[in-house]
Design a protein around this motif. Structure first.
Motif, PDB file in Angstrom:
ATOM      1  N   PRO A  96       0.782  -1.245   0.000  1.00 33.95           N
ATOM      2  CA  PRO A  96       0.000   0.000   0.000  1.00 33.95           C
ATOM      3  C   PRO A  96       0.810   1.288   0.000  1.00 33.95           C
ATOM      4  O   PRO A  96       0.744   2.059  -0.945  1.00 33.95           O
ATOM      5  N   VAL A  97       1.616   1.556   1.015  1.00 36.74           N
ATOM      6  CA  VAL A  97       2.321   2.833   1.114  1.00 36.74           C
ATOM      7  C   VAL A  97       3.483   2.892   0.130  1.00 36.74           C
ATOM      8  O   VAL A  97       3.696   3.894  -0.549  1.00 36.74           O
ATOM      9  N   ASN A 110       3.730   1.450  -2.657  1.00 35.44           N
ATOM     10  CA  ASN A 110       3.225   1.539  -4.021  1.00 35.44           C
ATOM     11  C   ASN A 110       3.195   2.972  -4.531  1.00 35.44           C
ATOM     12  O   ASN A 110       3.701   3.273  -5.613  1.00 35.44           O
ATOM     13  N   SER A 111       2.616   3.881  -3.750  1.00 33.75           N
ATOM     14  CA  SER A 111       2.477   5.266  -4.202  1.00 33.75           C
ATOM     15  C   SER A 111       3.831   5.945  -4.345  1.00 33.75           C
ATOM     16  O   SER A 111       4.073   6.671  -5.317  1.00 33.75           O
ATOM     17  N   ILE A 112       4.733   5.701  -3.390  1.00 29.46           N
ATOM     18  CA  ILE A 112       6.053   6.336  -3.443  1.00 29.46           C
ATOM     19  C   ILE A 112       6.865   5.776  -4.607  1.00 29.46           C
ATOM     20  O   ILE A 112       7.423   6.516  -5.417  1.00 29.46           O
TER      21      ILE A 112
END
Length: 201
Positions: free
Chosen positions: A89-90, A92-94
């Motif tokens: 989750p986290v 992925n965006s970065i």
């Protein structure tokens, strides 16, 4: 006396700053040696630290990674690694954002920072150097009438800080100078023009 001091400064200041920047880069890359087990570090088998070994190791690792990733088996593993990171989750965006930026900047087929431009900034009566970064996203284009491009306006003397701006293509002047020449022009605050001679000489 004043003439000699200025001449000496003009010789030493660029040299000292260049050496300082190179030392900073080497010192940062030397931190990669901490990834090695203690018995493989130069302090253990030579008795002292060899500055620059981390930089050499970094270049070798990056090169071997590139060689590995270009063959079929390596490409499959890289693709698998990307899929795993995209499922966190986290991370992925970065990771997705950073990868998209790096692919755009360093890809040979990308258009980012391929052209130096003149744009009106910060208002109608002023011009500054900017760099083409691409075209606006689909939603942005749908809300604007006409042809627009995305540009990066660097600040002086530190071009790593700047502004992302969307401007009309008709309001942009493409320059013949290279991106490197434009960067030098920006960093020197306009003192060193594209022909390499200091202003006023």
């Amino acid at each position: 006396m004043k003439k000699y001091l200025i001449t000496g400064l003009l010789i030493w200041i660029p040299l000292v700053i260049t050496l300082w920047v190179l030392k900073f880069i080497v010192d940062v890359l030397d931190q990669t040696l901490l990834l090695l087990p203690p018995e493989f570090r130069t302090e253990n088998w030579l008795g002292f630290h060899v500055s620059g070994m981390g930089a050499v190791m970094t270049v070798v690792i990056v090169f071997l990674t590139g060689v590995f990733a270009t063959n079929f088996f390596g490409a499959q593993l890289v693709e698998l690694w990307h899929e795993i990171l995209h499922r966190i989750p986290v991370v992925n965006s970065i990771y997705s954002s950073v990868k998209q930026i790096s692919d755009t900047l360093f890809s040979s087929s990308g258009q980012a920072f391929r052209k130096a431009l003149l744009v009106r900034w910060p208002h109608e009566g002023m011009w500054t150097i900017a760099f083409l970064t691409g075209r606006p996203g689909t939603e942005v284009v749908a809300r604007l009438a006409g042809e627009f491009i995305s540009v990066y306006v660097p600040t002086t003397p530190n071009p790593t800080g700047g502004y992302f701006v969307i401007v009309a293509r008709k309001d942009v002047i493409e320059l013949e100078m290279s991106v490197d020449e434009a960067l030098k022009y920006v960093i020197s605050m306009g003192v060193v023009p594209p022909n390499g001679k200091a202003a006023g000489k």
